[in-house]
Design a protein around this motif. Structure first.
Motif, PDB file in Angstrom:
ATOM      1  N   ARG A   1      -7.246  -3.481   2.442  1.00  0.00           N
ATOM      2  CA  ARG A   1      -8.453  -2.745   2.119  1.00  0.00           C
ATOM      3  C   ARG A   1      -9.161  -2.338   3.396  1.00  0.00           C
ATOM      4  NH1 ARG A   1      -6.721  -5.585  -1.356  1.00  0.00           N
ATOM      5  NH2 ARG A   1      -6.949  -5.315  -3.582  1.00  0.00           N
ATOM      6  N   LEU A   2      -9.432  -1.055   3.512  1.00  0.00           N
ATOM      7  CA  LEU A   2     -10.070  -0.523   4.703  1.00  0.00           C
ATOM      8  C   LEU A   2     -11.557  -0.271   4.496  1.00  0.00           C
ATOM      9  CD1 LEU A   2      -7.352   2.124   5.608  1.00  0.00           C
ATOM     10  CD2 LEU A   2      -7.555  -0.213   6.478  1.00  0.00           C
ATOM     11  N   LEU A   3     -11.910   0.252   3.328  1.00  0.00           N
ATOM     12  CA  LEU A   3     -13.294   0.651   3.079  1.00  0.00           C
ATOM     13  C   LEU A   3     -13.634   0.444   1.615  1.00  0.00           C
ATOM     14  CD1 LEU A   3     -15.947   2.180   3.979  1.00  0.00           C
ATOM     15  CD2 LEU A   3     -14.782   4.263   3.226  1.00  0.00           C
ATOM     16  N   ASN A   4     -14.828  -0.074   1.361  1.00  0.00           N
ATOM     17  CA  ASN A   4     -15.383  -0.181   0.022  1.00  0.00           C
ATOM     18  C   ASN A   4     -16.866   0.109   0.174  1.00  0.00           C
ATOM     19  OD1 ASN A   4     -15.885  -0.685  -2.660  1.00  0.00           O
ATOM     20  ND2 ASN A   4     -15.556  -2.882  -2.529  1.00  0.00           N
ATOM     21  N   THR A   5     -17.346   1.182  -0.435  1.00  0.00           N
ATOM     22  CA  THR A   5     -18.744   1.568  -0.270  1.00  0.00           C
ATOM     23  C   THR A   5     -19.280   2.191  -1.541  1.00  0.00           C
ATOM     24  OG1 THR A   5     -20.314   2.773   1.124  1.00  0.00           O
ATOM     25  CG2 THR A   5     -18.211   3.850   0.701  1.00  0.00           C
ATOM     26  N   GLY A   6     -20.576   2.138  -1.675  1.00  0.00           N
ATOM     27  CA  GLY A   6     -21.254   2.754  -2.804  1.00  0.00           C
ATOM     28  C   GLY A   6     -22.740   2.804  -2.544  1.00  0.00           C
ATOM     29  N   PRO A   7     -23.464   3.452  -3.448  1.00  0.00           N
ATOM     30  CA  PRO A   7     -24.903   3.550  -3.278  1.00  0.00           C
ATOM     31  C   PRO A   7     -25.590   2.252  -3.671  1.00  0.00           C
ATOM     32  CG  PRO A   7     -24.279   4.526  -5.352  1.00  0.00           C
ATOM     33  CD  PRO A   7     -23.004   4.127  -4.666  1.00  0.00           C
TER      34      PRO A   7
ATOM     35  N   ILE B   1     -16.399   4.222  -3.462  1.00  0.00           N
ATOM     36  CA  ILE B   1     -15.337   4.847  -2.676  1.00  0.00           C
ATOM     37  C   ILE B   1     -14.549   3.694  -2.083  1.00  0.00           C
ATOM     38  CG2 ILE B   1     -14.774   6.258  -0.666  1.00  0.00           C
ATOM     39  CD1 ILE B   1     -17.595   7.556  -1.044  1.00  0.00           C
ATOM     40  N   ARG B   2     -13.255   3.659  -2.369  1.00  0.00           N
ATOM     41  CA  ARG B   2     -12.390   2.627  -1.798  1.00  0.00           C
ATOM     42  C   ARG B   2     -11.232   3.314  -1.086  1.00  0.00           C
ATOM     43  NH1 ARG B   2     -13.840   0.283  -6.861  1.00  0.00           N
ATOM     44  NH2 ARG B   2     -15.038  -1.617  -6.502  1.00  0.00           N
ATOM     45  N   LEU B   3     -10.918   2.807   0.090  1.00  0.00           N
ATOM     46  CA  LEU B   3      -9.801   3.325   0.870  1.00  0.00           C
ATOM     47  C   LEU B   3      -8.925   2.148   1.243  1.00  0.00           C
ATOM     48  CD1 LEU B   3      -8.611   5.871   2.253  1.00  0.00           C
ATOM     49  CD2 LEU B   3     -10.000   5.284   4.252  1.00  0.00           C
ATOM     50  N   SER B   4      -7.636   2.241   0.927  1.00  0.00           N
ATOM     51  CA  SER B   4      -6.703   1.138   1.175  1.00  0.00           C
ATOM     52  C   SER B   4      -5.390   1.679   1.702  1.00  0.00           C
ATOM     53  CB  SER B   4      -6.410   0.374  -0.129  1.00  0.00           C
ATOM     54  OG  SER B   4      -7.583  -0.115  -0.709  1.00  0.00           O
ATOM     55  N   ILE B   5      -4.604   0.738   2.228  1.00  0.00           N
ATOM     56  CA  ILE B   5      -3.224   1.016   2.622  1.00  0.00           C
ATOM     57  C   ILE B   5      -2.340   0.095   1.784  1.00  0.00           C
ATOM     58  CG2 ILE B   5      -1.513   0.845   4.485  1.00  0.00           C
ATOM     59  CD1 ILE B   5      -3.516   3.009   5.090  1.00  0.00           C
ATOM     60  N   LEU B   6      -1.322   0.651   1.173  1.00  0.00           N
ATOM     61  CA  LEU B   6      -0.293  -0.163   0.517  1.00  0.00           C
ATOM     62  C   LEU B   6       0.859  -0.260   1.489  1.00  0.00           C
ATOM     63  CD1 LEU B   6      -0.164   1.190  -3.144  1.00  0.00           C
ATOM     64  CD2 LEU B   6      -1.165  -0.934  -2.331  1.00  0.00           C
ATOM     65  N   SER B   7       1.230  -1.479   1.863  1.00  0.00           N
ATOM     66  CA  SER B   7       2.259  -1.641   2.881  1.00  0.00           C
ATOM     67  C   SER B   7       3.644  -1.880   2.299  1.00  0.00           C
ATOM     68  CB  SER B   7       1.893  -2.781   3.843  1.00  0.00           C
ATOM     69  OG  SER B   7       1.802  -3.997   3.145  1.00  0.00           O
ATOM     70  N   GLU B   8       3.746  -1.884   0.969  1.00  0.00           N
ATOM     71  CA  GLU B   8       5.070  -2.015   0.369  1.00  0.00           C
ATOM     72  C   GLU B   8       5.787  -0.675   0.489  1.00  0.00           C
ATOM     73  OE1 GLU B   8       4.158  -3.287  -3.568  1.00  0.00           O
ATOM     74  OE2 GLU B   8       3.668  -5.314  -2.929  1.00  0.00           O
ATOM     75  N   VAL B   9       7.091  -0.672   0.394  1.00  0.00           N
ATOM     76  CA  VAL B   9       7.876   0.562   0.533  1.00  0.00           C
ATOM     77  C   VAL B   9       7.447   1.559  -0.536  1.00  0.00           C
ATOM     78  CG1 VAL B   9      10.197   1.532   0.444  1.00  0.00           C
ATOM     79  CG2 VAL B   9       9.797  -0.647   1.586  1.00  0.00           C
ATOM     80  N   GLN B  10       7.236   2.773  -0.118  1.00  0.00           N
ATOM     81  CA  GLN B  10       6.771   3.850  -0.995  1.00  0.00           C
ATOM     82  C   GLN B  10       7.787   4.987  -0.985  1.00  0.00           C
ATOM     83  OE1 GLN B  10       3.911   3.538  -2.753  1.00  0.00           O
ATOM     84  NE2 GLN B  10       3.697   1.503  -1.880  1.00  0.00           N
ATOM     85  N   PRO B  11       7.659   5.912  -1.941  1.00  0.00           N
ATOM     86  CA  PRO B  11       8.512   7.096  -1.878  1.00  0.00           C
ATOM     87  C   PRO B  11       8.173   7.921  -0.642  1.00  0.00           C
ATOM     88  CG  PRO B  11       6.946   7.254  -3.710  1.00  0.00           C
ATOM     89  CD  PRO B  11       6.757   5.919  -3.073  1.00  0.00           C
ATOM     90  N   SER B  12       9.082   8.748  -0.246  1.00  0.00           N
ATOM     91  CA  SER B  12       8.853   9.602   0.919  1.00  0.00           C
ATOM     92  C   SER B  12       8.025  10.824   0.516  1.00  0.00           C
ATOM     93  CB  SER B  12      10.193  10.076   1.483  1.00  0.00           C
ATOM     94  OG  SER B  12      10.809  10.948   0.545  1.00  0.00           O
TER      95      SER B  12
END
Length: 185
Positions: A45-51, A60-71
């Protein structure tokens, strides 16, 4: 106010919205695991914000999934049948959520482009909320070994207020530096 992560993924957020600290994000991750609401393996999890809550619910949530993903190529070439299978699988996951009830008729899975460069998937739906139904749009932008996930949500009762903000946030998503997507060893 621009948020830029260590992965060089950035997004603009309203200046008066409070960004959760890393400690608060960790507590929320542990709570989600405890409630078995979602699989958090491989999610950063990179960002979690709200009013301020007095203004109504929006996140607003911004994340990275580090498991293998489609290209990117697989995402670009996705078929309608594959999107239908993804919608079916997603709907099954939503049906098991203990905290929220998802309106299954509202679930949609489509292909999308981010900044006219990257291919991705948009999963949208309406779920129950504390005060009123909540509209959720998740943007998954996969690379060969991980994905950026931007989740935008707001109470439908406050759509006029929050929908334009969410459109600005989505249009600000910046994923330009491909060198920040190294292969997982």
């Amino acid at each position: 106010r621009k948020f830029t992560s260590a992965y060089n993924v950035s997004v603009d957020t309203p200046k008066d919205w409070v960004w959760d600290s890393e400690a608060i994000r960790d507590v929320k991750v542990e709570f989600a695991k405890m409630m078995q609401v979602l699989n958090t393996d491989g999610k950063i999890r990179l960002l979690n914000t709200g009013p301020d809550p007095s203004e109504g619910y929006a996140r607003i949530r911004l994340s990275i999934l580090s498991e293998v993903q489609p290209s990117q190529e697989e995402t670009r070439d996705v078929t309608e049948d594959e999107l239908a299978l993804l919608k079916e699988a997603t709907s099954k996951d939503f049906a098991r959520l203990p905290m929220f009830k998802v309106d299954m008729e509202s679930v949609a899975v489509t292909q999308t482009r981010i900044d006219t460069v990257y291919w991705g998937y948009r999963i949208s739906y309406t779920r129950s909320g504390i005060k009123s139904p909540v509209r959720v749009e998740q943007y998954f932008v996969p690379f060969s070994n991980r994905a950026v996930v931007l989740t935008l949500s707001y109470e439908l009762a406050n759509k006029k207020k929050f929908a334009p903000i969410m459109l600005r946030v989505l249009s600000s998503l910046d994923l330009d530096d491909e060198s920040l997507w190294p292969a997982i060893k």
